[in-house]
Design a protein around this motif. Structure first.
Motif, PDB file in Angstrom:
ATOM      1  N   VAL B  67       0.871  -1.170   0.000  1.00  0.00           N
ATOM      2  CA  VAL B  67       0.000   0.000   0.000  1.00  0.00           C
ATOM      3  C   VAL B  67       0.906   1.217   0.000  1.00  0.00           C
ATOM      4  N   SER B  68       0.741   2.039  -1.018  1.00  0.00           N
ATOM      5  CA  SER B  68       1.689   3.123  -1.230  1.00  0.00           C
ATOM      6  C   SER B  68       0.992   4.460  -1.397  1.00  0.00           C
ATOM      7  N   ALA B  69       1.648   5.494  -0.917  1.00  0.00           N
ATOM      8  CA  ALA B  69       1.170   6.858  -1.151  1.00  0.00           C
ATOM      9  C   ALA B  69       1.712   7.319  -2.502  1.00  0.00           C
ATOM     10  N   LEU B  70       0.821   7.585  -3.436  1.00  0.00           N
ATOM     11  CA  LEU B  70       1.247   8.047  -4.754  1.00  0.00           C
ATOM     12  C   LEU B  70       1.355   9.564  -4.733  1.00  0.00           C
ATOM     13  N   ILE B  71       2.543  10.051  -4.986  1.00  0.00           N
ATOM     14  CA  ILE B  71       2.779  11.477  -4.830  1.00  0.00           C
ATOM     15  C   ILE B  71       2.807  12.181  -6.180  1.00  0.00           C
ATOM     16  N   ASP B  72       2.428  13.440  -6.153  1.00  0.00           N
ATOM     17  CA  ASP B  72       2.400  14.261  -7.359  1.00  0.00           C
ATOM     18  C   ASP B  72       3.830  14.614  -7.764  1.00  0.00           C
ATOM     19  N   PRO B  73       4.227  14.249  -8.967  1.00  0.00           N
ATOM     20  CA  PRO B  73       5.599  14.545  -9.409  1.00  0.00           C
ATOM     21  C   PRO B  73       5.927  16.035  -9.322  1.00  0.00           C
ATOM     22  N   ALA B  75       4.836  18.167  -7.280  1.00  0.00           N
ATOM     23  CA  ALA B  75       4.989  18.596  -5.893  1.00  0.00           C
ATOM     24  C   ALA B  75       6.411  18.384  -5.399  1.00  0.00           C
ATOM     25  N   VAL B  76       7.090  17.384  -5.940  1.00  0.00           N
ATOM     26  CA  VAL B  76       8.474  17.142  -5.533  1.00  0.00           C
ATOM     27  C   VAL B  76       9.448  17.670  -6.579  1.00  0.00           C
ATOM     28  N   GLY B  77       8.919  18.504  -7.470  1.00  0.00           N
ATOM     29  CA  GLY B  77       9.796  19.186  -8.411  1.00  0.00           C
ATOM     30  C   GLY B  77      10.190  18.384  -9.630  1.00  0.00           C
ATOM     31  N   LYS B  78       9.625  17.200  -9.778  1.00  0.00           N
ATOM     32  CA  LYS B  78       9.988  16.369 -10.935  1.00  0.00           C
ATOM     33  C   LYS B  78       9.030  16.646 -12.090  1.00  0.00           C
ATOM     34  N   ARG B 123      12.247  10.111 -14.355  1.00  0.00           N
ATOM     35  CA  ARG B 123      11.561  11.354 -13.989  1.00  0.00           C
ATOM     36  C   ARG B 123      12.535  12.250 -13.243  1.00  0.00           C
ATOM     37  N   GLU B 157      -2.140   8.055 -16.299  1.00  0.00           N
ATOM     38  CA  GLU B 157      -1.082   7.367 -15.567  1.00  0.00           C
ATOM     39  C   GLU B 157      -1.701   6.803 -14.307  1.00  0.00           C
ATOM     40  N   ARG B 158      -1.797   5.487 -14.278  1.00  0.00           N
ATOM     41  CA  ARG B 158      -2.481   4.844 -13.159  1.00  0.00           C
ATOM     42  C   ARG B 158      -1.829   3.509 -12.847  1.00  0.00           C
ATOM     43  N   PRO B 159      -2.103   3.000 -11.651  1.00  0.00           N
ATOM     44  CA  PRO B 159      -1.503   1.723 -11.256  1.00  0.00           C
ATOM     45  C   PRO B 159      -2.132   0.559 -12.017  1.00  0.00           C
TER      46      PRO B 159
END
Lengths: 174, 174
Positions: B67-73, B75-78, B123, B157-159
DNA sequence: GATGAAAGTTACTCAAG
DNA sequence: CTTGAGTAACTTTCATC
């Protein structure tokens, strides 16, 4: 412009830039989002309420898009992974082409710069299912050609990571 | 399209094949893994204990990898996404090439069939960071050439999805 | 931010039908 | 598998320093 991209690219005002602590929190939550706030705080050097507050902010700001269960492709019978390059006549971003996102086998749709227009990531149960998808692509108006790269082995596949190489203590180059 | 009934391929520890209920559960959990067992059971037509038991089995069997937190690229500058085709001399699956998985920018590494050997999903924060990664690739022994496809727009883009097109009652064509 | 505490949910297990 | 019950654990908020 278009409203099709709204689900994927949320343009939100980043209230504040993420600091090192936020990145550490994200790093833990990407690995295991079921981590309790108690353990979460312990692993990043924060009290549980402080960790909770920051995670709440990360969710509200959209930095954490969602918490998802990542499933094993083999477990659901999807043993075939392929990247499909799609060449189109004119501008490939047509409504008809983007409609293939309705297929659960299609995981990614990108427009790219290079010798092709669109790039798809597709995961199917069989070569036959991939053929069916390619057939649907060729039925789409504007699709000129496709080039498929069938994956033989996957050595790495992970979600977006919060860190970058520059975060490393030292970069040794020759 | 009927599937073979004597298709006995038990290579993993899945004790039983996933039924329709398991797929429905996975479908919900892929969208939002924070769903409580009460709501989970309600949405698939199961009691909370039954839903909990099945999810526990799905986790234990490995069908749910994590179970993973999918983060906004962003938001982390990528902000830069690229697919890199790597051509190698001989067999490209070298230890040195796979070592680039240490870079957080590299999200996927596949060996593929086609006019290239390896396929990378990368990325980065900038074109400069991508250049640094390509430089590292070229420093790797056996790497002959690379071809980069820089993503202009991501439309989907989805799992991994539990469903397949064949699950549909009817196929709607545009 | 840290600490402590409170209240509300939920997870998790186990009984019995 | 369902209902129901029960405990433990966690989430969430708040008041305090």
């Amino acid at each position: 412009m278009d409203q099709n991209t709204d689900d994927v690219r949320r343009k939100r005002p980043p209230e504040r830039d993420l600091d090192a602590m936020d990145r550490k929190l994200l790093g833990v939550l990407v690995e295991d989002a079921t981590t309790s706030y108690a353990e979460l705080g312990e692993r990043v050097g924060l009290s549980p309420p402080a960790a909770h507050e920051r995670v709440k902010r990360l969710r509200r700001s959209g930095a954490i898009r969602r918490v998802s269960a990542l499933i094993d492709p083999d477990a659901v019978g999807k043993t075939l992974l392929a990247f499909v390059h799609v060449d189109t006549t004119g501008w490939g971003k047509t409504q008809a082409l983007l409609a293939i996102e309705e297929c659960p086998e299609v995981e990614e749709i990108h427009s790219v710069a290079g010798d092709t227009c669109m790039l798809l990531k597709v995961r199917t149960e069989s070569t036959h299912a991939l053929e069916g998808l390619l057939a649907r692509l060729y039925d789409t108006p504007g699709v000129k050609a496709t080039r498929s790269y069938v994956v033989l082995s996957t050595y790495l596949e992970r979600p977006v990571q919060p860190g970058t190489t520059s975060d490393w203590p030292a970069v040794v180059k020759g």
